[in-house]
Design a protein around this motif. Structure first.
Motif, PDB file in Angstrom:
ATOM      1  N   GLU A  43      41.953  55.588  39.369  1.00  0.00           N
ATOM      2  CA  GLU A  43      41.718  54.157  39.165  1.00  0.00           C
ATOM      3  C   GLU A  43      42.718  53.610  38.163  1.00  0.00           C
ATOM      4  O   GLU A  43      42.953  54.197  37.109  1.00  0.00           O
ATOM      5  CB  GLU A  43      40.295  53.943  38.661  1.00  0.00           C
ATOM      6  N   SER A  44      43.304  52.452  38.500  1.00  0.00           N
ATOM      7  CA  SER A  44      44.252  51.809  37.589  1.00  0.00           C
ATOM      8  C   SER A  44      43.905  50.355  37.308  1.00  0.00           C
ATOM      9  O   SER A  44      44.576  49.697  36.521  1.00  0.00           O
ATOM     10  CB  SER A  44      45.675  51.911  38.152  1.00  0.00           C
ATOM     11  N   GLY A  45      42.861  49.840  37.946  1.00  0.00           N
ATOM     12  CA  GLY A  45      42.455  48.467  37.687  1.00  0.00           C
ATOM     13  C   GLY A  45      41.264  48.078  38.541  1.00  0.00           C
ATOM     14  O   GLY A  45      40.900  48.790  39.476  1.00  0.00           O
ATOM     15  N   ARG A  46      40.664  46.957  38.179  1.00  0.00           N
ATOM     16  CA  ARG A  46      39.524  46.423  38.931  1.00  0.00           C
ATOM     17  C   ARG A  46      39.681  44.924  39.089  1.00  0.00           C
ATOM     18  O   ARG A  46      40.310  44.269  38.277  1.00  0.00           O
ATOM     19  CB  ARG A  46      38.195  46.717  38.218  1.00  0.00           C
ATOM     20  N   SER A  47      39.060  44.413  40.142  1.00  0.00           N
ATOM     21  CA  SER A  47      39.073  42.982  40.413  1.00  0.00           C
ATOM     22  C   SER A  47      37.652  42.530  40.733  1.00  0.00           C
ATOM     23  O   SER A  47      36.864  43.306  41.278  1.00  0.00           O
ATOM     24  CB  SER A  47      39.998  42.702  41.609  1.00  0.00           C
ATOM     25  N   ASP A  48      37.366  41.287  40.429  1.00  0.00           N
ATOM     26  CA  ASP A  48      36.042  40.737  40.723  1.00  0.00           C
ATOM     27  C   ASP A  48      35.920  40.235  42.157  1.00  0.00           C
ATOM     28  O   ASP A  48      34.879  39.736  42.572  1.00  0.00           O
ATOM     29  CB  ASP A  48      35.705  39.611  39.751  1.00  0.00           C
ATOM     30  N   GLY A  49      36.982  40.372  42.935  1.00  0.00           N
ATOM     31  CA  GLY A  49      36.962  39.960  44.330  1.00  0.00           C
ATOM     32  C   GLY A  49      37.653  38.638  44.601  1.00  0.00           C
ATOM     33  O   GLY A  49      37.832  38.270  45.757  1.00  0.00           O
ATOM     34  N   THR A  50      38.053  37.920  43.560  1.00  0.00           N
ATOM     35  CA  THR A  50      38.707  36.629  43.785  1.00  0.00           C
ATOM     36  C   THR A  50      40.098  36.769  44.394  1.00  0.00           C
ATOM     37  O   THR A  50      40.627  35.804  44.929  1.00  0.00           O
ATOM     38  CB  THR A  50      38.804  35.817  42.478  1.00  0.00           C
ATOM     39  N   ARG A  51      40.667  37.974  44.371  1.00  0.00           N
ATOM     40  CA  ARG A  51      42.015  38.182  44.918  1.00  0.00           C
ATOM     41  C   ARG A  51      42.001  38.596  46.384  1.00  0.00           C
ATOM     42  O   ARG A  51      43.047  38.738  46.991  1.00  0.00           O
ATOM     43  CB  ARG A  51      42.785  39.209  44.089  1.00  0.00           C
ATOM     44  N   ASN A  52      40.837  38.812  46.982  1.00  0.00           N
ATOM     45  CA  ASN A  52      40.807  39.220  48.394  1.00  0.00           C
ATOM     46  C   ASN A  52      40.007  38.225  49.225  1.00  0.00           C
ATOM     47  O   ASN A  52      39.173  37.487  48.703  1.00  0.00           O
ATOM     48  CB  ASN A  52      40.289  40.666  48.546  1.00  0.00           C
ATOM     49  N   ASP A  53      40.269  38.210  50.520  1.00  0.00           N
ATOM     50  CA  ASP A  53      39.627  37.259  51.438  1.00  0.00           C
ATOM     51  C   ASP A  53      38.112  37.442  51.511  1.00  0.00           C
ATOM     52  O   ASP A  53      37.376  36.487  51.753  1.00  0.00           O
ATOM     53  CB  ASP A  53      40.193  37.405  52.849  1.00  0.00           C
TER      54      ASP A  53
END
Length: 149
Positions: free
Chosen positions: A123-133
């Motif tokens: 793992e190198s990072g996480r996103s809250d989902g705002t960057r994907n469709d």
């Protein structure tokens, strides 16, 4: 028969799109955003860009990996082909072409997360989902070729 890996051809868009659509339809946590026709067109665009390698058995596409440089964009198998090392073979092929690979995996996709961890992605990072469709939280993972001293 054995599995053959090869660059995808334009006519593979239907089978790769079907594989991706089967995954999207079968994952209860995945929002249903695209029709099968749209998914086939998406796979066709990745094939046209030269990103896609398919795994084929007996003339039938059973899985595919799409890679843009070091970014793995897609790795999917037909549901009846999991657990047979086909995904590992596709990934090993990508590893042989690069010293570093990275990808994003949905947090809800626990099977894929376990697979990538077994394949030495970290793992190198996480996103809250705002960057994907899909607006789903996801995890960035990276693999680096081991160097011997």
């Amino acid at each position: 028969m054995s599995v053959v890996l090869r660059p995808a051809r334009a006519l593979d868009a239907g089978q790769t799109g079907e594989i991706l659509h089967l995954f999207n339809s079968g994952a209860d946590w995945m929002p249903k955003l695209h029709s099968q026709a749209e998914t086939i067109a998406f796979c066709g665009a990745m094939i046209d860009r030269g990103w896609v390698t398919v795994a084929e058995r007996d003339g039938r596409v059973i899985g595919f990996l799409a890679r843009d440089g070091i970014e793995i964009c897609s790795l999917y198998l037909r549901p009846d082909q999991t657990g047979q090392a086909v995904g590992r073979r596709l990934l090993d092929s990508a590893k042989s072409a690069s010293d570093t690979l990275q990808l994003w995996v949905f947090q809800a996709n626990t099977g894929a997360r376990r697979f990538y961890a077994r394949e030495r992605f970290t793992e190198s990072g996480r996103s809250d989902g705002t960057r994907n469709d899909e607006n789903l939280p996801d995890i960035q993972m990276i693999w680096r070729k081991e160097t011997t001293a």
